[in-house]
Design an enzyme around this catalytic site. Sequence first.
Site, mmCIF file in Angstrom:
data_model
loop_
_atom_site.group_PDB
_atom_site.id
_atom_site.type_symbol
_atom_site.label_atom_id
_atom_site.label_comp_id
_atom_site.label_asym_id
_atom_site.label_seq_id
_atom_site.Cartn_x
_atom_site.Cartn_y
_atom_site.Cartn_z
ATOM 1 N N SER A 111 23.630 42.581 92.534
ATOM 2 C CA SER A 111 23.554 42.696 93.991
ATOM 3 C C SER A 111 22.101 42.856 94.397
ATOM 4 C CB SER A 111 24.352 43.915 94.471
ATOM 5 O OG SER A 111 23.658 45.083 94.088
ATOM 6 N N LYS A 112 21.900 43.059 95.671
ATOM 7 C CA LYS A 112 20.548 43.206 96.203
ATOM 8 C C LYS A 112 19.760 44.314 95.511
ATOM 9 C CE LYS A 112 18.635 41.992 99.579
ATOM 10 N NZ LYS A 112 18.256 40.625 99.467
ATOM 11 N N ARG A 113 20.482 45.320 95.047
ATOM 12 C CA ARG A 113 19.816 46.441 94.366
ATOM 13 C C ARG A 113 18.990 45.955 93.179
ATOM 14 N NH1 ARG A 113 22.908 49.204 91.390
ATOM 15 N NH2 ARG A 113 24.695 47.846 91.753
#
Length: 499
Positions: free
Chosen positions: A260-262
């Site tokens: 994910s964006k993390r």
Amino acid sequence: MTNTPDARVRVRFAPSPTGRLHVGGARTAIYNWAFARAMGGDFILRIEDTDPERSTEENVQVILNAMKWLGLNWDEGPEVGGDAGPYFQTERTGTYAEALERMKARGSVYPCFCTKESLDAKRAKAEAEEGGYAGYDRTCRDLDPAEAAARIAAGEPHVWRLRVPEGRGAIEFDDAVYGHVSFPAEVMDDMIVVRTDGSPTYNFAVVCDDANMGITHVIRGDDHLSNTPRQILIYEALGFDVPTFAHLSMILGPDGKKLSKRHGAASVEEFCERGYLPDAMVNFLALLGWSLDGETTLIDRETLCREFSLERVTKKDAVFDETKLDWMNGQYIKEMGASAWVQASLPWLFELGATAEDVAARPEFYLGMYPLVAERLQRLDEIPAKLAFLFWGAHVPEFDEKSVAKVLKKEGARADEALRACRAVLADESRPWEAASLEEACRAEGERLELKPKLLFQPLRVAVCGNMVSPPLFESIVLLPRADVLARIDQVTEEVFGG
Ligand code: GLU
């Protein structure tokens, strides 16, 4: 029922345009595309835009652009049309209404008049009791048809529910990736297929579309695995062939959590902005769950489109290894050739002050940059740092302090002498402005002065490129006008050695 084996393969990628194209979605698209190509079939792009708030025109464009950037050409879909269109769910309302009529005629749906309040109350009560909520209690399933018709005619709000056949038994299918899958029948609720407002539910719309578009293989993320038994019941209710399903495992970040964006960039657009090449992205994503032979890592599109098969897709989760992607991208940069490199690098060259006119007017200058960096770039966004010095003209905006201290001001390095010697060679207009000849002449000067090549060339490098880690020195120098090179040497001589 299943499709006859000789049916022409038709697959689809069906994104919901709710934002950027996630790399997981991109991999699904690549597998569908490559499978269609390998099988000589059709690759269809369908936009599942039923969420009115998130499905914007702009988001559709974002998806189409990402698909185009990756080079995943679709045979049918937005912009190209096709016989099975329209390819936006919002434009297919009529087909859902027709499908509902078909199910009514087959007796496989029934109207349900239960209000939300009564259903909520029943659910709350069931949840409080032992055993819990077991799904809709089928209050309306056996209503007298005449009574149901009268209530509909009177305008009473209702949904349409699937009449899950009595004694249907477990729902089983052979997933092309997961193998044999079985869901117990008890978990199958008489699910809603058409809501009170006449809109189709998600599973109903997907099945109608896949059936009407003649989809033979549904290749999608395994987050849809739990929808599949419901969808199979809908196929059966419609009396349509059930396609082959292939569910793809998740893509994980290096920490084992869903990517994910993390983890940094997670959308195709971001990878594009960071200077990855579409060919490298397609190669890299294709290998997240599929392999040619278990060892080959560089696989071009042609090979992928020829060799892709669902048999070689693994159900193990794939880990997104950015170091490997960087390496792979570097390999593609190395192989792409100068003119493709200039085209792909334009955004970063523009950052440095290049213009489209200049690129057209001085192709040799831009093409000449490629050999300097072909083996030194992993991503195109490293270009500004590496090639800025080619755009400075006669004046160096700033010399790297560390390089000045280590090279120019170093005790006993005789940097001023080295610069003077090199300047004299470079100023000699009788000599061709050509890397090998300039280097040779400078070397000869170095020998005469008993200056080791490193002590000779590093000062020149700092003077011309602003730091001590530039691309190959003389190949860089000859891309610049002689006057600019001399002016930079003079500048450093004045700033550092006081003239
Ligand atoms: N629109 C769905 C999604 O974005 C895909 C549905 C499907 O592939 O069946 O996840």
